[in-house]
Structures are given as structure tokens and as C-alpha cells.
Design an enzyme around this catalytic site. Structure first.
Site, PDB file in Angstrom:
ATOM      1  N   LYS A 247       0.492  -1.338   0.254  1.00  0.00           N
ATOM      2  CA  LYS A 247       0.572   0.110  -0.034  1.00  0.00           C
ATOM      3  C   LYS A 247       0.953   1.075   0.156  1.00  0.00           C
ATOM      4  O   LYS A 247       0.478   2.410  -0.882  1.00  0.00           O
ATOM      5  CB  LYS A 247      -1.234  -0.190   1.533  1.00  0.00           C
ATOM      6  CG  LYS A 247      -1.645  -1.109   1.163  1.00  0.00           C
ATOM      7  CD  LYS A 247      -2.848  -1.131   1.945  1.00  0.00           C
ATOM      8  CE  LYS A 247      -3.811  -2.275   2.290  1.00  0.00           C
ATOM      9  NZ  LYS A 247      -4.736  -2.461   3.584  1.00  0.00           N
TER      10      LYS A 247
ATOM     11  N   GLN B 299      -4.716  -2.196   9.671  1.00  0.00           N
ATOM     12  CA  GLN B 299      -4.796  -3.218   8.677  1.00  0.00           C
ATOM     13  C   GLN B 299      -5.110  -4.053   9.641  1.00  0.00           C
ATOM     14  O   GLN B 299      -5.058  -4.186  10.359  1.00  0.00           O
ATOM     15  CB  GLN B 299      -3.499  -3.134   8.951  1.00  0.00           C
ATOM     16  CG  GLN B 299      -3.744  -4.992   7.548  1.00  0.00           C
ATOM     17  CD  GLN B 299      -3.212  -4.556   6.565  1.00  0.00           C
ATOM     18  OE1 GLN B 299      -3.772  -3.615   5.836  1.00  0.00           O
ATOM     19  NE2 GLN B 299      -4.249  -5.873   5.953  1.00  0.00           N
TER      20      GLN B 299
ATOM     21  N   ASP C 141     -10.874   2.605   4.263  1.00  0.00           N
ATOM     22  CA  ASP C 141     -11.561   1.233   4.329  1.00  0.00           C
ATOM     23  C   ASP C 141     -12.680   1.210   3.759  1.00  0.00           C
ATOM     24  O   ASP C 141     -13.566   0.111   3.197  1.00  0.00           O
ATOM     25  CB  ASP C 141     -10.823   0.728   5.003  1.00  0.00           C
ATOM     26  CG  ASP C 141      -9.705   0.000   5.177  1.00  0.00           C
ATOM     27  OD1 ASP C 141      -9.686  -0.471   4.534  1.00  0.00           O
ATOM     28  OD2 ASP C 141      -9.203  -0.164   6.466  1.00  0.00           O
TER      29      ASP C 141
HETATM   30  N1  GUN Z   1      -6.505  -6.964   5.811  1.00  0.00           N
HETATM   31  C1  GUN Z   1      -7.473  -7.625   4.627  1.00  0.00           C
HETATM   32  N2  GUN Z   1      -8.404  -6.677   4.256  1.00  0.00           N
HETATM   33  C2  GUN Z   1      -8.357  -5.794   4.361  1.00  0.00           C
HETATM   34  C3  GUN Z   1      -8.869  -4.770   3.824  1.00  0.00           C
HETATM   35  O1  GUN Z   1      -9.004  -4.800   2.945  1.00  0.00           O
HETATM   36  N3  GUN Z   1      -8.537  -3.365   5.081  1.00  0.00           N
HETATM   37  C4  GUN Z   1      -7.676  -3.651   5.665  1.00  0.00           C
HETATM   38  N4  GUN Z   1      -7.837  -2.716   6.707  1.00  0.00           N
HETATM   39  N5  GUN Z   1      -7.468  -4.502   6.192  1.00  0.00           N
HETATM   40  C5  GUN Z   1      -7.408  -5.699   5.452  1.00  0.00           C
END
Ligand code: GUN
Length: 273
Positions: free
Chosen positions: A47, A91, A114
Site C-alpha cells: 500500500k 490494517q 477502507d
Molecule cells: N485486511 C485484509 N483486507 C483488508 C482491507 O481491505 N483493509 C484493512 N484495513 N485490512 C485488511
């Protein structure tokens, strides 16, 4: 035909970097990573790389596994109050002693890149525009649109009902006037349901879509990504058998994964005051 998420995501990111370069207030994404989950560390690194490519400033905040919920919530409060930080992402998964829903609810909806905050989810469900849509389903819609795959009126099977993929995916497809069937571990006769679908979206994390299940010329979107018994990255769909009879299919890797990142970057480049 392959739905080439890698190619499409690159085009989106290139376009995005032009848009970000002319923004008056530059986006700044804060990513919080709690603990030592190795997959999460890789996701966060990817990311950060994508964000920096498109000109989004990032701050990675690494907190130790033993961080308390209170400490995490107070960090989020600080980021909510910051005039400089425009997006916050925590996350997942979080360590077991932290209540995920308390954390998601603490993030300001205007910074919730998100799209997991109840206000954003609620707005999406009742047909109000949320500040952000969840990245993976939004990325899948972008991919289908790129290839001009009709969604309106299509019979779509969504397999998996997570808050991150399955549930928001179903809502976003409904908004686009698809007929959506949500399937999960209690679904009876999954095979026959898959056989009738124009579009199958599988987000389970197990090899579940096998060769004879799919309808000719259907569209298969594979969200699953995990290692098989040989240590090879694979998805929910038996690609080698299924790909010869379907119309379109996403590869794993190189399908949904890069689209999720591109879609998240679209979110992270939005700046609300
Ligand atoms: N863990 C797995 N997929 C995601 C996501 O799309 N966002 C976040 N914050 N954690 C994740």
C-alpha cells in the site's frame, strides 16, 4: 479472456497520479499496523509503495502486539484531529485482545478510506453516497466496467459474506441493478447456483469453484489468495479447468489484488475537509 487486473490497475494509478499532482491539499494516508502478522506487513508495504507512486504521502505507524485497545483508540483520535492526515487505515486482523468494531467505529467517517465505518456502510446500504466504498468490491466493479461487462440485470453469485468483501460486494452490485445471491458455508447446492450465474465472485480462501460448476461464457472473479500444498499462490477457482469454458476470468495473482490497491488509492486520494 483474462481480466487483467495488473494492467487495468496500472492505468488507474497513472491517471490518479496526474489528478493528485494538481490537488491543492495533498492527501496523507496514515496506516496503523498492530503486531507481527507477516501477511499484514506485506500488504502494508504494498500500500505504501502504491501510495508513494501516485504522490500520496504515507505514514506507517507500527505498534507492538501488546498495544492496548485504549492506546490504539487514542492514536486514532490523534489522527482524526490532525489537519494534515486525510486518510486513516487500520490494517486487519488486529490482535485478539482488541475489539475490531470499536476501532473501526473510532475512525472519522471522512477519513475512513477502507469504508468500514458503520456510517459509511449504512450510507451505502440506504443509497446515500458514502465518503468511501470498500476497496476490494469497488476495485472489482472498476474491473468489470473496464471490460464493459454488463452488471445491470446480471445474475451474480457472491460466495463469502465477510464485511470486507462479500457483504459490501452484494450491496454495490444491487445498486447497479444486478440480481444478487449471497452464498456461504451454509448454502445448499452451491454447484447448481454457480451453474446458473452470469457472474461468479468468490471470496472464500479455499478451492471452491471447480471445473464443471460454471456456465459457458460466464464471468469469474476470484478474490481468494492463499498458498496451496506446494507453496504456490492460488485462488478459490480451479483456473486451469475453468478458464477454457468461461467468457472472462481473473488470474491469481494479477487479478483482484492489484485492483484492490488501485481502488484503495482512489479512496486515499480523496480529501474531505
Ligand atoms: N485486511 C485484509 N483486507 C483488508 C482491507 O481491505 N483493509 C484493512 N484495513 N485490512 C485488511
Amino acid at each position: 479472456m483474462i481480466l487483467d487486473g495488473k494492467k487495468v490497475s496500472q492505468a488507474i494509478l497513472e491517471d490518479l497520479s496526474k489528478q493528485v499532482s494538481i490537488l491543492e491539499k495533498k492527501p496523507h494516508l496514515a496506516v496503523i499496523l498492530v503486531g507481527e502478522n507477516s501477511a499484514s506487513k506485506i500488504y502494508v508495504k504494498n500500500k505504501k509503495i502504491a501510495a508513494e507512486k501516485v504522490g500520496i504521502k504515507t505514514s506507517i505507524i507500527e505498534l507492538v502486539e501488546s498495544t492496548t485497545e485504549e492506546e490504539l483508540l487514542s492514536k486514532i483520535e490523534e489522527l482524526n484531529a490532525s489537519n494534515d492526515v486525510t486518510g486513516i487505515l487500520v490494517q486487519l486482523p488486529l490482535p485478539k485482545h482488541i475489539n475490531k468494531n470499536n476501532v473501526i467505529t473510532a475512525i472519522s467517517p471522512q477519513k475512513d478510506v477502507d469504508g468500514f465505518h458503520p456510517e459509511n456502510v449504512g450510507r451505502m446500504v440506504i443509497g446515500l453516497e458514502p465518503y468511501y466504498y470498500p476497496a476490494t468490491p469497488q476495485g472489482i466493479i472498476m474491473l468489470l466496467d473496464y471490460y464493459n461487462i454488463p452488471i445491470e440485470g446480471a445474475d451474480v453469485i457472491v460466495i463469502g459474506r465477510s464485511n470486507i468483501v462479500g457483504k459490501p460486494m452484494a450491496q454495490m452490485l444491487l445498486k447497479r441493478n444486478a440480481t444478487v445471491t449471497c452464498c456461504h458455508s451454509y448454502t445448499k447446492d452451491l454447484e447448481n447456483k454457480i451453474k446458473t450465474a452470469d457472474i461468479v465472485i468468490s471470496a472464500v480462501g479455499k478451492k471452491i469453484v471447480r471445473c464443471k460448476m460454471v456456465k459457458k461464457n460466464s464471468v469469474i472473479v476470484d478474490v481468494g489468495i492463499f498458498k496451496d500444498s506446494n507453496g504456490q499462490l492460488t485462488g478459490d477457482v480451479d483456473f486451469d479447468y475453468v478458464s477454457s469454458s468461461v467468457g472472462y476470468i481473473t488470474p491469481v495473482p494479477g487479478g483482484v489484488g492489484p485492483m484492490t490497491i488501485a481502488s484503495l488509492m482512489c479512496n486515499a486520494s480523496k480529501v474531505y475537509r
